[in-house]
Design a protein around this motif. Sequence first.
Motif, short mmCIF file in Angstrom:
data_model
loop_
_atom_site.label_atom_id
_atom_site.label_comp_id
_atom_site.label_asym_id
_atom_site.label_seq_id
_atom_site.Cartn_x
_atom_site.Cartn_y
_atom_site.Cartn_z
N GLN A 45 0.75 0.22 -8.29
CA GLN A 45 -0.63 0.62 -8.00
C GLN A 45 -0.95 2.01 -8.57
O GLN A 45 -1.70 2.78 -7.97
N LEU A 46 -0.39 2.28 -9.73
CA LEU A 46 -0.68 3.52 -10.44
C LEU A 46 -1.78 3.31 -11.48
O LEU A 46 -2.42 4.26 -11.90
N ARG A 47 -1.95 2.07 -11.90
CA ARG A 47 -3.00 1.69 -12.84
C ARG A 47 -3.31 0.22 -12.62
O ARG A 47 -2.40 -0.58 -12.39
N SER A 48 -4.58 -0.15 -12.67
CA SER A 48 -4.96 -1.54 -12.43
C SER A 48 -5.11 -2.30 -13.74
O SER A 48 -5.33 -1.71 -14.80
N ARG A 49 -5.03 -3.61 -13.66
CA ARG A 49 -5.28 -4.45 -14.84
C ARG A 49 -6.72 -4.29 -15.30
O ARG A 49 -7.01 -4.33 -16.51
N GLU A 50 -7.62 -4.08 -14.36
CA GLU A 50 -9.03 -3.89 -14.70
C GLU A 50 -9.21 -2.62 -15.54
O GLU A 50 -10.00 -2.61 -16.49
N GLN B 104 0.81 -1.21 0.00
CA GLN B 104 0.00 0.00 0.00
C GLN B 104 0.85 1.26 0.00
O GLN B 104 0.36 2.34 -0.32
N HIS B 105 2.11 1.14 0.36
CA HIS B 105 2.99 2.30 0.40
C HIS B 105 3.67 2.54 -0.94
O HIS B 105 4.34 3.56 -1.10
N LEU B 106 3.50 1.62 -1.90
CA LEU B 106 4.22 1.75 -3.17
C LEU B 106 3.87 3.01 -3.95
O LEU B 106 4.77 3.68 -4.46
N PRO B 107 2.58 3.37 -4.12
CA PRO B 107 2.31 4.61 -4.86
C PRO B 107 2.96 5.83 -4.23
O PRO B 107 3.54 6.67 -4.93
N VAL C 59 -3.62 -5.39 -33.56
CA VAL C 59 -2.89 -4.36 -32.82
C VAL C 59 -1.91 -5.06 -31.90
O VAL C 59 -2.29 -5.97 -31.15
N TRP C 60 -0.64 -4.67 -31.97
CA TRP C 60 0.37 -5.20 -31.04
C TRP C 60 0.79 -4.08 -30.09
O TRP C 60 1.43 -3.11 -30.50
N LEU C 61 0.43 -4.23 -28.84
CA LEU C 61 0.77 -3.25 -27.82
C LEU C 61 1.89 -3.81 -26.94
O LEU C 61 1.72 -4.88 -26.34
N ILE C 62 3.00 -3.11 -26.89
CA ILE C 62 4.12 -3.50 -26.01
C ILE C 62 3.98 -2.70 -24.72
O ILE C 62 4.06 -1.47 -24.72
N LEU C 63 3.77 -3.39 -23.60
CA LEU C 63 3.49 -2.67 -22.36
C LEU C 63 3.99 -3.46 -21.16
O LEU C 63 3.77 -4.67 -21.06
N SER C 64 4.66 -2.76 -20.27
CA SER C 64 5.07 -3.33 -18.99
C SER C 64 3.92 -3.22 -17.99
O SER C 64 3.09 -2.31 -18.09
N ASP C 65 3.89 -4.13 -17.03
CA ASP C 65 2.87 -4.04 -15.97
C ASP C 65 3.43 -3.39 -14.71
O ASP C 65 2.86 -3.52 -13.63
N LEU C 66 4.56 -2.66 -14.85
CA LEU C 66 5.15 -2.00 -13.68
C LEU C 66 4.16 -1.05 -13.03
O LEU C 66 4.10 -0.95 -11.80
N ALA C 67 3.35 -0.35 -13.83
CA ALA C 67 2.36 0.57 -13.27
C ALA C 67 1.38 -0.16 -12.36
O ALA C 67 0.92 0.40 -11.36
N GLU C 68 1.07 -1.39 -12.68
CA GLU C 68 0.15 -2.18 -11.85
C GLU C 68 0.80 -2.55 -10.52
O GLU C 68 0.16 -2.49 -9.47
N HIS C 69 2.08 -2.93 -10.57
CA HIS C 69 2.78 -3.28 -9.33
C HIS C 69 2.99 -2.06 -8.44
O HIS C 69 3.06 -2.19 -7.21
N PRO D 83 14.77 1.95 -4.63
CA PRO D 83 13.59 2.07 -3.75
C PRO D 83 12.37 1.31 -4.28
O PRO D 83 11.51 0.91 -3.50
N LEU D 84 12.31 1.10 -5.59
CA LEU D 84 11.16 0.42 -6.20
C LEU D 84 11.50 -1.01 -6.60
O LEU D 84 10.84 -1.60 -7.46
N PHE D 85 12.50 -1.60 -5.93
CA PHE D 85 12.99 -2.92 -6.32
C PHE D 85 11.90 -3.98 -6.31
O PHE D 85 11.81 -4.80 -7.23
#
Length: 400
Positions: A347-352, A110-113, A335-345, A384-386
């Motif tokens: 908690q800046l953007r959800s998979r939903e 919960q402290h990640l954002p 459409v081929w979208l290249i995207l990392s899920d770092l934003a999800e980890h 810090p974001l390891f």
Amino acid sequence: MLVATRQYVQWQENGSLHRAQWLSQSNHGPPARIVIIDDTTTADTAYRLANAGTSMLWRGDFHNAKQLIQALQRRIDRAELRKAEKTAKKAAQAVTDSMRGDSKPVSASQHLPNLFHKNRLAQTQRSRILSRLLLHFDANYQLNLGRAPEVREACTAAFGKMDEACVLSFRDLQGALGAAQWRKKGVPVEALGVSIHPHYGVFAPTRQEYVQLLLDAPLPKPCDIAYDIGTGTGLLSIVLAQRGVKEVIATDLNPRALDCADDNFERLQIEQVQLQQIDLYPKQAPLANLIVCNPPWLPAKPSSPLEYAVYDANSAMLRGFFMGAKSHLADKGEVWLILSDLAEHLQLRSREELLGWIEEAGLKVKYRLDTEPTHGKSQDKSDPLFEARRAEVTSLWCLY
């Protein structure tokens, strides 16, 4: 990129008022307070001045200025380490208190954002402090300091021609010199067996795990026309050309990126790519069998022009890309979208949210190819974001 309107900076030196054009690649305004410093100035004094918001015009030996920058970095690192230790203790205590029932339940994630935004703020503060060491150039970027290297070619490539005296930060000069070296030697892309030569102000493809995904994904049939949205160095277009796509239309708003991509196409003798300076989708173009895009991965506001390749405020580009895709696709196109899920980890953007935008754009997921990061930060426990970086997955989303 530099703004079109020239800005000037003034300072007092030897009893006279001096004036020169002000250059800043971070879009910092001209400094209000400038003092003259040289080889006799200690790092502690410089650090105190920089923290107080005072800029310092260097009049000493060039290599001593490099040592001063390194000394300032060490002092910033120590200050950031003390802050990080305090933050870690507070976070650990909050989790402990929640487990004891002394407060509402709190997980470490919960402290990640908050940690992400604090880290961004620390980076901005670091940039401002280091940017307060200034250099004065005569016309044509003539640097009159002891042991100063020849910088005219690198500065002209980065900042444009200069017909008068100018002032810029030592840090911006380092960026220009580093970019000149990248451009000269290139960045090897092992999966393709070629090198990409990034220009100043264009994000270098140092992370390349996604290239293999582009090579592994089966091309739609037919695949005569493809779009590369936000081409940057042109790397995705080069992959498509090597895979036999007959015509690729590559777009980008940044003129530096278009020049860079064109340079790389010429080096590799790739002739089937057309370039357009435009936001997202090309104009007056045939419908595409394939649309590829590697957008900025993190929904945050860029603080400098180069950061537009990493940060996308409110996911504006990503959402615009989704909403325009369907109307530009040919029958049976993908459409081929290249995207990392770092934003999800983080908690800046959800998979939903991501899946919701895909559905809202009238697209469906056909398949997804995943790969784990191999870059240095994913292995750096001192980052810090390891924890978020270690869990990161980069994906090729195939949509239709």
